[in-house]
Each structure stands twice: as structure tokens, then as C-alpha cells.
Design an enzyme around this catalytic site. Structure first.
Site, PDB file in Angstrom:
ATOM      1  N   GLY A  21       0.821  -1.199   0.000  1.00 33.91           N
ATOM      2  CA  GLY A  21       0.000   0.000   0.000  1.00 33.91           C
ATOM      3  C   GLY A  21       0.857   1.252   0.000  1.00 33.91           C
ATOM      4  O   GLY A  21       2.091   1.189   0.017  1.00 33.91           O
TER       5      GLY A  21
ATOM      6  N   GLY B 194       3.716   5.480   4.392  1.00 34.09           N
ATOM      7  CA  GLY B 194       3.303   6.396   5.447  1.00 34.09           C
ATOM      8  C   GLY B 194       2.029   6.045   6.175  1.00 34.09           C
ATOM      9  O   GLY B 194       1.585   6.801   7.041  1.00 34.09           O
TER      10      GLY B 194
ATOM     11  N   LYS C   5       2.464   0.727   7.930  1.00 30.78           N
ATOM     12  CA  LYS C   5       2.657  -0.687   7.594  1.00 30.78           C
ATOM     13  C   LYS C   5       3.773  -1.329   8.405  1.00 30.78           C
ATOM     14  O   LYS C   5       3.611  -2.414   8.968  1.00 30.78           O
ATOM     15  CB  LYS C   5       2.966  -0.845   6.099  1.00 30.78           C
ATOM     16  CG  LYS C   5       1.891  -0.362   5.159  1.00 30.78           C
ATOM     17  CD  LYS C   5       2.234  -0.641   3.710  1.00 30.78           C
ATOM     18  CE  LYS C   5       3.600  -0.140   3.309  1.00 30.78           C
ATOM     19  NZ  LYS C   5       3.731   1.326   3.434  1.00 30.78           N
ATOM     20  N   THR C   6       4.916  -0.668   8.434  1.00 29.88           N
ATOM     21  CA  THR C   6       6.079  -1.263   9.100  1.00 29.88           C
ATOM     22  C   THR C   6       5.845  -1.402  10.594  1.00 29.88           C
ATOM     23  O   THR C   6       6.157  -2.446  11.191  1.00 29.88           O
ATOM     24  CB  THR C   6       7.331  -0.408   8.822  1.00 29.88           C
ATOM     25  OG1 THR C   6       7.553  -0.352   7.404  1.00 29.88           O
ATOM     26  CG2 THR C   6       8.551  -1.002   9.503  1.00 29.88           C
TER      27      THR C   6
ATOM     28  N   GLU D  90      11.848  -4.000   4.240  1.00 28.59           N
ATOM     29  CA  GLU D  90      12.231  -3.281   3.027  1.00 28.59           C
ATOM     30  C   GLU D  90      13.746  -3.365   2.854  1.00 28.59           C
ATOM     31  O   GLU D  90      14.489  -3.261   3.827  1.00 28.59           O
ATOM     32  CB  GLU D  90      11.826  -1.805   3.125  1.00 28.59           C
ATOM     33  CG  GLU D  90      10.351  -1.535   2.955  1.00 28.59           C
ATOM     34  CD  GLU D  90      10.041  -0.053   2.969  1.00 28.59           C
ATOM     35  OE1 GLU D  90       9.163   0.363   2.202  1.00 28.59           O
ATOM     36  OE2 GLU D  90      10.662   0.686   3.752  1.00 28.59           O
TER      37      GLU D  90
ATOM     38  N   ARG E 244       0.341  11.372   9.381  1.00 24.31           N
ATOM     39  CA  ARG E 244       1.305  10.317   9.721  1.00 24.31           C
ATOM     40  C   ARG E 244       2.574  10.434   8.884  1.00 24.31           C
ATOM     41  O   ARG E 244       3.680  10.249   9.392  1.00 24.31           O
ATOM     42  CB  ARG E 244       0.672   8.942   9.525  1.00 24.31           C
ATOM     43  CG  ARG E 244      -0.368   8.607  10.572  1.00 24.31           C
ATOM     44  CD  ARG E 244      -0.859   7.181  10.451  1.00 24.31           C
ATOM     45  NE  ARG E 244      -1.956   6.937  11.378  1.00 24.31           N
ATOM     46  CZ  ARG E 244      -2.583   5.778  11.510  1.00 24.31           C
ATOM     47  NH1 ARG E 244      -2.216   4.743  10.756  1.00 24.31           N
ATOM     48  NH2 ARG E 244      -3.571   5.635  12.377  1.00 24.31           N
TER      49      ARG E 244
END
EC number: 2.7.1.21
Length: 376
Positions: free
Chosen positions: A56, A59, A62-63, A83, A216
Site C-alpha cells: 500500500g 506512510g 505498515k512497518t 524493506e 502520519r
């Protein structure tokens, strides 16, 4: 009409030969089918693997969400594939992310031409995509058939990937095309390089109101990034089209049959958040296919040149088998983690292909993380 004896004999001979050939082929096929059935039974006895690709727009969180989920498991049954930041910044090229944002900024300011920007962006996107594509190729021999999701026992191993190859080989190139810094021909060149979709490809896309997303993104610090609101809008649009495209294809849509429903060459307006598979099949105008009704790709008669049409066939073939899930990021990090955990219960596992596949896959994932996961 005259009847010739030699033709009658030849016809009878051909019929006998064909009959004998069919019989021989049936006999030859039996051992092959028996072998295939045996291989399927053996595969079904192999351990299962769950692969989850968290993807997606950048920002969303996700991580953070992924790391919280990984922390719930033991080191042996859940492995995170981050990543490849070190590859992007050091091993593959120098400061790739900063180069991308600087190039877009210079184009927006009129300091360089769109052609010059496209050369830089295309080269940089090759660097971004290489680790994903090669890792997928190394993993592929260990992925067997799908084991299903309902009432399946826990997998022997869960792999959580920070992005699928389509991020670098489809979504971000498409967004850069919308930004004017990549050509549609280059986007389709990347599409042609998307690896075949492996069984059990579970992709989690995200939903987050745009104002919350901007907030974010403004607060996070990534090496080389700039707060580019136009790019954020473009990548949100592309991922929304991606979700629609998978629904369109899985609902029986055919871009070749529906191509005539596209009019003009206008880029579609920004859509709503990605939706799950529920609901009616999207119109082709609300899918990624609409991006490629571009003058550069059209023959004088208005049809796509065949080489570009073939690339869209590849796109359809790659996206159709994917299992897409939507995660609501408009909640606390712990809430996102719990929602992601709940989504995994409906995801599709695969059997591995050999008894040694699980440790081999673990080693592959940890080697990737150790070598490329953190920028030096």
C-alpha cells in the site's frame, strides 16, 4: 461427387492410425497422471507456509503494524522480511530514495525536462525492484499448491513481507507516470517484468483517510524522503485502482472485451479507499487498465499496439490469482496489529515442495534481512 478407392483406403488407414494413436496416448497418459496424483498426495503431506505481503501507499503505518505482529510469535514460526533499505541506499545505488524525490522536485520546479526526469526515475525504479524480484525467484521453487484457509492448521512458518514485487514493478512506476516523471511505455516495461504470481499470494492493502495519512507521513522520518502531497495522492489513487483491478478480473472482467468502454485518454479521478472483494464488479474505467489508454501507446487506428496489449495481458495474468485483503489503519498501532492478525485467519497457505524447504526459506528471509534490511 465421384468416389475414389485410393482415397477410401487412405481414409480408413488414417482412422485406424488415429484410433491407435489415441489409444497409445491414453496408455501413455495413465502413468503420468498416476505420477502427478502421487506427487499431489506427497505435497499435501508437506508442511504449510503462510506468506503475507503488507503493501500500500507509504506512510500509513505498515512497518509499525508488521513489527508489532511479528513480536507476537516466536523466532522460529514467524519471520519478517523488511524493506531492502541497504540495497536501495548502498548496495544497488547511492541514495536512491533521495534521488527519486529530488528528481521529481526538480521536474516540478521546471529545472529539468520530463524526458530527463523519466531517465532518472526509470533507472531508480529498477534499483527499487531488483531485491523483490530476485527474492521471489529464489523462493518460487519451494512454493507448492494452495492448502486453503478454512479449518487449516497453523502454518509451520509465516513470512511477513514489507511489500510485494508489484509495489516497485507496477504501483510506484504508475504513480510516477501520473506525476509526469515516467512514460507509460516504461510502466509497461516494468509490468512485463513482474514475476509470475505464486500460489498463496496474500496481499494486504490499507485504508486510511487522506488527512490522517498526511499527518502520519509528515511525522515519520525516512532517509531521503520529502513530503510530496501530489505523489501521496497519486500513489493512493494507484493502490485504489489496483484493488479494483483484482476485483474486476476475479469477477470475470476482460480488458480486451471492455476496452471500447474507455473513452478519451483522461486519467481517472481520485477514487475512494480500496474495497474488499465484496460488492459488484468495478467498471474498467475504475481499474489500472484505464491508465494505459494513452496516445503514446495507440496505433493510428486508435487501438493499442500489440506489444502494449500483450503487456496488459501479462498484467491481468499476474493480478488475477492474488488474494487481496484490506486493513483499516485508522486506529491505534495495537488495533492495527490485532486487525491484521484477524485477517491472517482467512488467508491462504501453501504446502512447501520439499522436507527441507522450511529451514531453507527461513535462512533466505534472515539473510535478506541481515544483508539488506537496514541502511548502513
Amino acid at each position: 461427387m465421384a468416389s475414389y478407392p485410393c482415397h477410401q483406403h487412405a481414409s480408413a488407414f488414417d482412422q485406424a492410425a488415429r484410433s491407435r494413436g489415441h489409444s497409445n496416448r491414453r496408455t501413455a497418459l495413465r502413468p503420468r497422471r498416476q505420477q502427478e496424483a502421487t506427487e499431489v498426495r506427497l505435497e499435501q503431506k508437506m508442511p504449510t507456509l503462510l506468506r503475507v505481503y503488507i503493501d500500500g501507499p507509504h506512510g500509513m503505518g505498515k512497518t509499525t503494524t508488521t513489527q508489532l505482529l511479528v513480536a507476537l510469535g516466536s523466532r522460529d514460526d514467524i519471520v519478517y522480511v523488511p524493506e531492502p533499505m541497504t540495497y536501495w541506499q548502498v548496495l544497488g545505488a547511492s541514495e536512491t530514495i533521495a534521488n527519486i524525490y529530488t528528481t521529481q522536485h526538480r521536474l516540478d520546479q521546471g529545472e529539468i525536462s520530463a524526458g530527463d526526469a523519466a531517465v532518472v526515475m526509470t533507472s531508480a525504479q529498477i534499483t527499487m525492484g531488483m531485491p523483490y524480484a530476485v527474492t521471489d525467484a529464489v523462493l518460487a521453487p519451494h512454493i507448492g499448491g494452495e492448502a486453503g484457509s478454512s479449518h487449516a492448521p497453523p502454518p509451520a512458518l509465516t513470512l511477513i513481507f514489507d511489500r510485494h514485487p508489484i509495489a516497485a514493478l507496477l504501483c510506484y512506476p504508475a504513480a510516477r507516470y501520473l506525476m509526469g516523471s515516467m512514460t507509460p511505455q516504461a510502466v509497461l516495461a516494468f509490468v512485463a517484468l513482474i514475476p509470475p504470481t505464486l500460489p498463496g499470494t496474500n496481499i494486504v492493502l490499507g485504508a486510511l483517510p487522506e488527512d490522517r495519512h498526511i499527518d502520519r507521513l509528515a511525522k515519520r522520518q525516512r532517509p531521503g524522503e520529502r513530503l510530496d502531497l501530489a505523489m501521496l495522492a497519486a500513489i493512493r489513487r494507484v493502490y485504489g485502482l489496483l484493488a479494483n483491478t483484482v476485483r474486476y478480473l476475479q469477477g470475470g472482467g476482460s480488458w480486451r472485451e471492455d476496452w471500447g468502454q474507455l473513452s478519451g485518454t483522461a486519467v481517472p479521478p481520485q477514487g475512494a479507499e480500496p474495497q474488499s472483494n465484496a460488492g459488484p464488479r468495478p467498471h474498467i474505467g475504475d481499474t489500472l487498465f484505464t491508465l494505459f489508454r494513452a496516445p503514446e501507446l495507440l496505433a493510428p487506428n486508435g487501438d493499442l499496439y500489440n506489444v502494449f496489449a500483450w503487456a496488459l495481458d501479462v498484467l491481468a495474468k499476474r493480478l488475477r490469482p492474488m488474494h487481496v485483503f484490506i486493513l483499516d489503519y485508522d486506529q491505534s498501532p495495537a488495533g492495527c496489529r490485532d486487525a491484521l492478525l484477524q485477517l491472517t485467519s482467512g488467508m491462504v497457505q501453501t504446502h512447501v515442495t520439499t522436507p527441507g524447504s522450511i529451514p531453507t526459506i527461513c535462512d533466505l528471509a534472515r539473510t535478506f534481512a541481515r544483508e539488506m534490511g537496514e541502511a548502513n
